[in-house]
Design a protein around this motif. Sequence first.
Motif, PDB file in Angstrom:
ATOM      1  N   ASP A   1      -4.534   3.225  -8.573  1.00  0.00           N
ATOM      2  CA  ASP A   1      -5.885   3.112  -9.129  1.00  0.00           C
ATOM      3  C   ASP A   1      -6.088   1.809  -9.888  1.00  0.00           C
ATOM      4  N   PHE A   2      -5.517   0.738  -9.394  1.00  0.00           N
ATOM      5  CA  PHE A   2      -5.572  -0.522 -10.129  1.00  0.00           C
ATOM      6  C   PHE A   2      -7.004  -0.994 -10.350  1.00  0.00           C
ATOM      7  N   GLU A   3      -7.899  -0.624  -9.443  1.00  0.00           N
ATOM      8  CA  GLU A   3      -9.295  -1.035  -9.586  1.00  0.00           C
ATOM      9  C   GLU A   3      -9.897  -0.539 -10.907  1.00  0.00           C
ATOM     10  N   TYR A   4      -9.435   0.624 -11.383  1.00  0.00           N
ATOM     11  CA  TYR A   4      -9.979   1.156 -12.637  1.00  0.00           C
ATOM     12  C   TYR A   4      -9.420   0.412 -13.843  1.00  0.00           C
ATOM     13  N   PHE A   5      -8.174  -0.029 -13.759  1.00  0.00           N
ATOM     14  CA  PHE A   5      -7.633  -0.868 -14.819  1.00  0.00           C
ATOM     15  C   PHE A   5      -8.409  -2.183 -14.887  1.00  0.00           C
ATOM     16  N   GLU A   6      -8.721  -2.740 -13.719  1.00  0.00           N
ATOM     17  CA  GLU A   6      -9.499  -3.968 -13.659  1.00  0.00           C
ATOM     18  C   GLU A   6     -10.902  -3.753 -14.205  1.00  0.00           C
ATOM     19  N   LYS A   7     -11.513  -2.641 -13.821  1.00  0.00           N
ATOM     20  CA  LYS A   7     -12.882  -2.357 -14.230  1.00  0.00           C
ATOM     21  C   LYS A   7     -12.983  -2.232 -15.746  1.00  0.00           C
ATOM     22  N   VAL A   8     -12.020  -1.544 -16.355  1.00  0.00           N
ATOM     23  CA  VAL A   8     -12.016  -1.411 -17.811  1.00  0.00           C
ATOM     24  C   VAL A   8     -11.786  -2.765 -18.467  1.00  0.00           C
ATOM     25  N   GLY A   9     -10.856  -3.557 -17.903  1.00  0.00           N
ATOM     26  CA  GLY A   9     -10.605  -4.878 -18.460  1.00  0.00           C
ATOM     27  C   GLY A   9     -11.860  -5.732 -18.471  1.00  0.00           C
ATOM     28  N   GLU A  10     -12.584  -5.714 -17.376  1.00  0.00           N
ATOM     29  CA  GLU A  10     -13.825  -6.485 -17.305  1.00  0.00           C
ATOM     30  C   GLU A  10     -14.863  -5.959 -18.300  1.00  0.00           C
TER      31      GLU A  10
ATOM     32  N   THR B 190      -8.569  -6.793 -27.071  1.00  0.00           N
ATOM     33  CA  THR B 190      -8.989  -7.139 -25.723  1.00  0.00           C
ATOM     34  C   THR B 190      -8.056  -8.196 -25.144  1.00  0.00           C
ATOM     35  N   ILE B 191      -7.735  -9.178 -25.959  1.00  0.00           N
ATOM     36  CA  ILE B 191      -6.807 -10.222 -25.525  1.00  0.00           C
ATOM     37  C   ILE B 191      -5.455  -9.610 -25.176  1.00  0.00           C
ATOM     38  N   SER B 192      -4.984  -8.697 -26.025  1.00  0.00           N
ATOM     39  CA  SER B 192      -3.701  -8.045 -25.778  1.00  0.00           C
ATOM     40  C   SER B 192      -3.738  -7.253 -24.469  1.00  0.00           C
ATOM     41  N   TYR B 193      -4.817  -6.526 -24.245  1.00  0.00           N
ATOM     42  CA  TYR B 193      -4.953  -5.746 -23.013  1.00  0.00           C
ATOM     43  C   TYR B 193      -4.926  -6.656 -21.794  1.00  0.00           C
ATOM     44  N   ASN B 194      -5.663  -7.753 -21.860  1.00  0.00           N
ATOM     45  CA  ASN B 194      -5.723  -8.668 -20.721  1.00  0.00           C
ATOM     46  C   ASN B 194      -4.388  -9.349 -20.469  1.00  0.00           C
ATOM     47  N   GLU B 195      -3.624  -9.582 -21.524  1.00  0.00           N
ATOM     48  CA  GLU B 195      -2.274 -10.122 -21.335  1.00  0.00           C
ATOM     49  C   GLU B 195      -1.405  -9.127 -20.574  1.00  0.00           C
ATOM     50  N   ARG B 196      -1.552  -7.855 -20.915  1.00  0.00           N
ATOM     51  CA  ARG B 196      -0.806  -6.826 -20.190  1.00  0.00           C
ATOM     52  C   ARG B 196      -1.261  -6.746 -18.740  1.00  0.00           C
TER      53      ARG B 196
ATOM     54  N   VAL C  18      -2.228  -9.222 -16.937  1.00  0.00           N
ATOM     55  CA  VAL C  18      -1.579 -10.330 -16.229  1.00  0.00           C
ATOM     56  C   VAL C  18      -0.191  -9.906 -15.782  1.00  0.00           C
ATOM     57  N   GLU C  19       0.572  -9.279 -16.692  1.00  0.00           N
ATOM     58  CA  GLU C  19       1.908  -8.810 -16.346  1.00  0.00           C
ATOM     59  C   GLU C  19       1.854  -7.713 -15.294  1.00  0.00           C
ATOM     60  N   MET C  20       0.834  -6.865 -15.395  1.00  0.00           N
ATOM     61  CA  MET C  20       0.691  -5.782 -14.430  1.00  0.00           C
ATOM     62  C   MET C  20       0.421  -6.338 -13.038  1.00  0.00           C
ATOM     63  N   ARG C  21      -0.403  -7.372 -12.974  1.00  0.00           N
ATOM     64  CA  ARG C  21      -0.685  -7.988 -11.673  1.00  0.00           C
ATOM     65  C   ARG C  21       0.581  -8.591 -11.071  1.00  0.00           C
ATOM     66  N   LYS C  22       1.395  -9.216 -11.914  1.00  0.00           N
ATOM     67  CA  LYS C  22       2.658  -9.771 -11.429  1.00  0.00           C
ATOM     68  C   LYS C  22       3.557  -8.668 -10.890  1.00  0.00           C
ATOM     69  N   THR C  23       3.618  -7.557 -11.633  1.00  0.00           N
ATOM     70  CA  THR C  23       4.440  -6.433 -11.201  1.00  0.00           C
ATOM     71  C   THR C  23       3.936  -5.856  -9.881  1.00  0.00           C
ATOM     72  N   MET C  24       2.603  -5.737  -9.762  1.00  0.00           N
ATOM     73  CA  MET C  24       2.020  -5.206  -8.533  1.00  0.00           C
ATOM     74  C   MET C  24       2.318  -6.125  -7.356  1.00  0.00           C
ATOM     75  N   ALA C  25       2.218  -7.431  -7.589  1.00  0.00           N
ATOM     76  CA  ALA C  25       2.494  -8.383  -6.519  1.00  0.00           C
ATOM     77  C   ALA C  25       3.956  -8.302  -6.084  1.00  0.00           C
ATOM     78  N   ALA C  26       4.857  -8.189  -7.074  1.00  0.00           N
ATOM     79  CA  ALA C  26       6.274  -8.067  -6.757  1.00  0.00           C
ATOM     80  C   ALA C  26       6.547  -6.777  -5.992  1.00  0.00           C
ATOM     81  N   GLN C  27       5.880  -5.692  -6.387  1.00  0.00           N
ATOM     82  CA  GLN C  27       6.048  -4.415  -5.699  1.00  0.00           C
ATOM     83  C   GLN C  27       5.586  -4.514  -4.248  1.00  0.00           C
ATOM     84  N   GLN C  28       4.442  -5.165  -4.042  1.00  0.00           N
ATOM     85  CA  GLN C  28       3.928  -5.319  -2.685  1.00  0.00           C
ATOM     86  C   GLN C  28       4.879  -6.155  -1.833  1.00  0.00           C
TER      87      GLN C  28
END
Length: 397
Positions: free
Chosen positions: A205-214, A226-232, A234-244
């Motif tokens: 459900d990554f789209e919902y994490f993105e939607k809340v961030g926006e 908000t800054i702290s959440y967005n930093e997380r 960034v790390e989450m996107r890296k993790t997702m990319a590595a997983q893919q």
Amino acid sequence: MRILKMMALAATATFAFSACENNSNSGTSIEGNLKGDGFTEVVLYNIKPQSIDPFDTVAVVDNKFKVDVTMDTADFMLVQLSERFRIPLFVNPGENVTIEIDNLEDMSYNISGSPESQRIEKINEILLGANKAVQELNNQGQAAMADTAKFEMMKPKLDSTFQFILADTKKQYTDMIDEKPGSLANIFIFSQSIGNTPLVTPQEDFEYFEKVGEGITENYPNSVHTISYNERMVEMRKTMAAQQEMDAVKQKLTPGAQVPEIALENLQGQVMKLSDLRGKVVLVDFWAAWCRPCRAENPNLVRMYNQYKDKGFEVYSVSLDGLPSQQEPKDAWAKAITVDKLTWDNHVSDLKGWNTSVIKDFGFQGIPYTVLVDREGKIIATELRGPALEAKLKEVL
């Protein structure tokens, strides 16, 4: 998350938000009407990105408490009534928040005077209802277990109902996000789970994490939270990319595909190649001295090696020793080989732990992990252990 427990404190700290641009400090209060005995005081906390700090303790008199709060901006708070009963709030300046405690047994409550706090309350109520439904399923299953035939007949329906509860609860949460993506209360949704099953996950459900961030970036652009959440994020996107990337690698390791080459040093510093074992059925076993499940599986592997080695079976063991926490990884690796009686010759490692070069070619994220290879170096199967491995060895040998 434990059943019937309110929001986990650690998760609350991780996703807490504050600081709305609203300059007013008049007329803000929090009061409570508590049904039941045993309450003498309540403790109020302020939530920050990396900490939870108490800022006031209020006496409970005649089952009531009230505290006036001086604040210039919206703030995220936690009202602690007991060790297990904590109520999260998001209070705007000028709000008069009232908490009505209805039932101490199921820790239910009602909030008025604070829309965002009421939204958090709704999130908790959804989970509370889901947990009650799951508990009823558990009770039905326990009652039926005395009659094995009856239980086996009921089990598919119980499993189906449990999956429905998970899906329905998740939909209620994602509907809340769709309805109001910029609400700070949405942050609580991401830490909700039923038993050990998380409900809204980055993987699905990554789209919902993105939607809340926006949404919160638009509503609270200058908030440190908000800054702290967005930093997380960034790390989450890296993790997702590595997983893919890992998943893409694993998809290539299908039966019949050529196994990737491995060429690492043994304990004596000699390079041993996997391809040198062509002509034998080889189990490539990724393990480590520090890995308890690996060590627990080793006696089975030793038994199968001794049983089938004369029929052309070989083991090629790749150690992931070399974690930063290991002071002498090579010694630990060597000792584990001796203690576990891993008598085959093919033991290799680059002693880089999870940074080992082999992961990029095999795409695994946990050990033990195995790849069974035929005499021509082609993959027979992956992730075989215990009875499944033994059955496959009987088949191919």
